[in-house]
Design an enzyme around this catalytic site. Structure first.
Site, short mmCIF file in Angstrom:
data_model
loop_
_atom_site.label_atom_id
_atom_site.label_comp_id
_atom_site.label_asym_id
_atom_site.label_seq_id
_atom_site.Cartn_x
_atom_site.Cartn_y
_atom_site.Cartn_z
N PRO A 173 0.77 -1.25 0.00
CG PRO A 173 0.02 -0.92 2.19
CD PRO A 173 0.73 -1.91 1.30
CB CYS A 174 3.03 2.85 -2.49
SG CYS A 174 2.12 2.51 -4.00
#
Length: 164
Positions: free
Chosen positions: A133-134
């Site tokens: 989850p950037c």
């Protein structure tokens, strides 16, 4: 003699545009929006609609888009990055759904507090969007900064997660 891995791909339609998923025999190696920054040329890989890792990833992502899933179980392979990038990508996996953190906090967490810009570069080159989850990384003041898939998608993903 080392055996070469077979790499395959499939398309996925998301609420925010077309995506491509890429896997080898036992793990996902790329997930991204078509046309996003730092995307590999996926056209050289064979299309597969039956590959078990791609099917699992597509199913889990569709559940996520529908608000039915916040964590992913599909195996991922982050081994194509540098050791520094791999540390950053591993740190991203520790950000809880619905939460955000800063580039500075990640640089602190990996033991390199002066590497904030380098962390930003590694986050931007995350090969497995959404699942790693950037999009949960924001500026120090909470500002929406950088996302290889585009800021509108980053905001939409965070809004989706706030409802999960």
């Amino acid at each position: 003699m080392k055996q070469l891995r077979t790499t395959v791909r499939c398309a996925l339609t998301s609420p925010w545009g077309a995506m491509t998923l890429v896997a080898h025999e036992d793990a996902l190696v790329w997930v991204g929006f078509d046309g996003q920054k730092h995307a590999p040329d996926t056209s050289k890989w064979t299309v597969s609609t039956t590959h078990p890792v791609l099917r699992m990833a597509a199913d889990e992502l569709q559940q996520y888009f529908a608000g039915e899933r916040s964590q992913f179980d599909v195996p991922v392979d982050l081994g194509r990055g540098t050791p520094f990038q791999q540390r950053v990508w591993t740190a991203l996996q520790g950000i809880e759904p619905g939460a955000t953190t800063s580039y500075g906090a990640i640089s602190q967490s990996i033991g390199n507090p002066n590497a904030v810009r380098a962390v930003g570069g590694a986050v931007g080159r995350n090969p497995i969007s959404i699942i790693v989850p950037c999009h949960r990384v924001v500026g120090a003041n909470g500002a929406m900064t950088g996302y290889a898939g585009g800021l509108p998608r980053k905001v939409a993903l965070l809004q989706l997660e706030s409802r999960l």
